[in-house]
Design an enzyme around this catalytic site. Sequence first.
Site, PDB file in Angstrom:
ATOM      1  N   SER B 125       0.808  -1.215   0.000  1.00 28.77           N
ATOM      2  CA  SER B 125       0.000   0.000   0.000  1.00 28.77           C
ATOM      3  C   SER B 125       0.845   1.270   0.000  1.00 28.77           C
ATOM      4  CB  SER B 125      -0.915   0.000   1.227  1.00 28.77           C
ATOM      5  OG  SER B 125      -0.150  -0.094   2.401  1.00 28.77           O
ATOM      6  N   LYS B 162       2.524   9.599   5.853  1.00 26.78           N
ATOM      7  CA  LYS B 162       2.327  10.746   4.981  1.00 26.78           C
ATOM      8  C   LYS B 162       3.184  11.915   5.408  1.00 26.78           C
ATOM      9  CE  LYS B 162      -1.180   9.679   2.111  1.00 26.78           C
ATOM     10  NZ  LYS B 162      -0.999   8.230   2.274  1.00 26.78           N
TER      11      LYS B 162
END
Lengths: 205, 205
Positions: B125, B162
């Site tokens: 992912s 992130k």
Amino acid sequence: MEAMKKDLSPKKQRFVEFIQNFTDVNKRAPTFQEIMNGLKIRSLGTVNWYVRELEHSGSLKRSGASNTKRALMIPEQKQNTGSLPLLGLIAAGYPLEAIENRESIEVPLSYAYSENYVLRVKGDSMIDDNIQDGDYVIVRQQASAENGQTVVAFINNEATLKRYYPKPDGIELHPRNPAYTVIRIGAEDEFKIGGVVLAVFRRYE
Amino acid sequence: MEAMKKDLSPKKQRFVEFIQNFTDVNKRAPTFQEIMNGLKIRSLGTVNWYVRELEHSGSLKRSGASNTKRALMIPEQKQNTGSLPLLGLIAAGYPLEAIENRESIEVPLSYAYSENYVLRVKGDSMIDDNIQDGDYVIVRQQASAENGQTVVAFINNEATLKRYYPKPDGIELHPRNPAYTVIRIGAEDEFKIGGVVLAVFRRYE
DNA sequence: TCAAATACTCGTAAGTTACTCGTAAGAAAT
DNA sequence: ATTTCTTACGAGTAACTTACGAGTATTTGA
């Protein structure tokens, strides 16, 4: 006991690094004057100030007695730090690029053996293996490899990272990403294994 | 011999974390001025107030004598083993998956602090960030982050990696790969920073 | 719900440290 | 004995830390 690592101010650090580098390149220590020129300092007094300061803090020693020329030296570094030498930059399709001042990179203890070294990846040429610009590769130096291992390969003096597959009719080098093409080593190619890749390491800042 | 974790106010905690971050990134402690700019404080007096306060409570020390520059430091307990606990598996979009038998992973000595931990990446992912299945991520646990740092983010109990960009009108999380979409944290979202990503590590077999 | 305590913020200026300069005399090397 | 280097000294400046006094948000508690 432990090697006491004074944390030096940026400028002092730069000073020490210059001496280190100069000694490395010229095979002898710099004179005060040479330091002065090299570091764009305008006064010998300033150089002297640094020397005294660093000598006092133990970050600098001299090989001879007082007044001896070209006697500046960096005391031995700590031994078992779990770090490996950074030997150069690798970019797929180019020769290995050596590095000026020998840096050393900390690695997990289990990799800290003398036959290992570190390369830094330059450019995105290995992006298909999820190795990106700036990543470090830990390599064990050896001339042979097992079937399927990832190796540092030198083909006609160009370096790259590939999986190694010896076949009856010659050596194949596979990219880790199967979407890319396989390289077959022909008789006319000069081929050498630079070592086996043990790990990849990426530092975020 | 346990790490005494004073519970600091959020602001003080952020202050401490900033110093830790800065020291980590720049390899040297910040000046008061640098803290001021970094934390968007408008007065040196304020910085000084924090320093006194935190020093008094023992959450902050200094390496040199009074008045020495760049001397701020977090009292730290370095682990001697050079390894960190593997706390779980992370896969973008899923909750953190805890690990039964707590393993520990060897890391470079410079990462072996007690406030750090390791996560293992599950699945592909994060492949757009060149992080693949099986990679290890070294994280420093902290609740705040600087602009642009890569963080372990929990959004509505889903974990992901992130880049962190606080904006006047809310927090933005950017993927490292600009081809992917930006996440904006709304008022209805539950958001937490799990730590700052320091490094990624991949072992080849 | 208001007052009081606590937690934090501001701007400025004085006080120190870290570094810089130029010059010249002393010691070693050639 | 001349040249090449190292050391010494005194004075200066930029970079940092600390002190001070007053002010504003936020939490506590009666």
